[in-house]
Every structure is written in structure tokens, then in C-alpha cells.
Write a protein that holds these residues in place. Structure first.
Motif, PDB file in Angstrom:
ATOM      1  N   PRO A  47      19.353   5.312  77.604  1.00 20.59           N
ATOM      2  CA  PRO A  47      19.684   3.896  77.397  1.00 20.59           C
ATOM      3  C   PRO A  47      18.643   2.977  78.041  1.00 20.59           C
ATOM      4  O   PRO A  47      18.245   3.194  79.183  1.00 20.59           O
ATOM      5  CB  PRO A  47      21.043   3.736  78.083  1.00 20.59           C
ATOM      6  N   LEU A  51      20.320  -2.572  76.751  1.00 21.87           N
ATOM      7  CA  LEU A  51      21.640  -2.059  76.376  1.00 21.87           C
ATOM      8  C   LEU A  51      22.557  -1.968  77.598  1.00 21.87           C
ATOM      9  O   LEU A  51      23.731  -2.352  77.529  1.00 21.87           O
ATOM     10  CB  LEU A  51      21.495  -0.677  75.735  1.00 21.87           C
ATOM     11  N   GLU A  54      23.629  -5.445  78.747  1.00 19.49           N
ATOM     12  CA  GLU A  54      24.653  -5.961  77.829  1.00 19.49           C
ATOM     13  C   GLU A  54      26.010  -5.331  78.139  1.00 19.49           C
ATOM     14  O   GLU A  54      27.034  -6.015  78.158  1.00 19.49           O
ATOM     15  CB  GLU A  54      24.257  -5.653  76.386  1.00 19.49           C
TER      16      GLU A  54
END
Length: 135
Positions: A47, A51, A54
Motif C-alpha cells: 500500500p 491509500l 486516505e
């Protein structure tokens, strides 16, 4: 009204203090929460910071600022989380090393082996053998 008016010569310091006051403080345990989120996102690949930020509910830049305040970085947390999970899975399971590598977001098992050996000084297979022999 009773506080003195700050002088202009330390305007840069005042601007930074204002920015720090506007930014919400990093909640206790956020580092562990980030590691948990990374753990959940790893099976879909490594990741990225956008991401994860968020998922935490912050903009990327705010997320990075918070980590910087505690002297950490996203890449360090990612590497640390991957190695902790690797050590745990090698110790507690008989899952093949290539499957462990994939579950940690490594596209190539050789990259996992290299990263693990760089961090621990031993290969994943050797680490597993050492742990099993110590039990």
C-alpha cells in the motif's frame, strides 16, 4: 488583549507555531492503527502512502506531517510492519515462504528474501529453522 504583540523578526517561528496549532494533534496509538491498516492492505500489494492516509482519514501531506512530528516516516512504518509480520508468520506457521512474501505485498519472493535477510542477517528459511529449533 493583555498578551504582548509579537515582534516581526520571529515571524517564521510564529507562522510555524500557528500551523502546529491548526493541525490536530496525533492521537495516541495512531502509529499502531497505521500498522493495522497496513496489515489489512498488504495482501492486495504494497500500500502506498496515499491509500494509507486516505484509510486513516487524512490528506497525504497532513499524514506525513503527523508522522514527522513523532520522528517517523511512512516507509519506515511499512518496512517495520512487513518485517514484524514476516517474523511472526515464519515462526508460527508452516506457510511456504513464497506465500508469506505474497501476503506481505511482495511481487517477487526473491525481493522478500533479500529484504528479510538485510534486516535480520539470515534468510527466511534459516530464520524459521532457528526459531523452530529454539522451541
Amino acid at each position: 488583549l493583555q498578551q504582548p504583540i509579537p515582534l516581526q523578526d520571529n515571524g517564521e517561528k510564529l507562522q510555524q507555531e500557528r500551523l502546529d496549532n491548526l493541525m490536530p494533534s496525533m492521537p495516541d496509538g495512531l502509529e499502531n492503527s497505521i500498522k493495522e491498516i497496513i496489515t489489512l492492505l498488504l495482501p492486495d500489494g504494497c500500500p502506498d502512502v496515499h491509500l494509507t492516509a486516505e484509510a486513516v482519514g487524512m490528506s497525504t501531506r497532513t499524514f506525513q506531517r503527523h508522522l514527522g512530528k513523532i520522528g517517523n516516516s511512512y516507509s519506515h512504518l511499512l518496512k517495520q510492519t512487513r518485517m514484524q509480520l514476516a517474523a511472526q508468520r515464519l515462526s508460527d506457521t508452516t506457510i511456504p515462504i513464497n506465500e508469506i512474501a505474497a501476503s506481505l505485498g511482495y511481487r517477487n519472493p526473491a525481493n522478500f528474501t533479500r529484504a528479510f535477510q538485510c534486516k535480520t542477517g539470515v534468510s527466511p528459511q534459516h530464520y524459521r529453522t532457528l526459531v523452530q529449533n529454539s522451541l
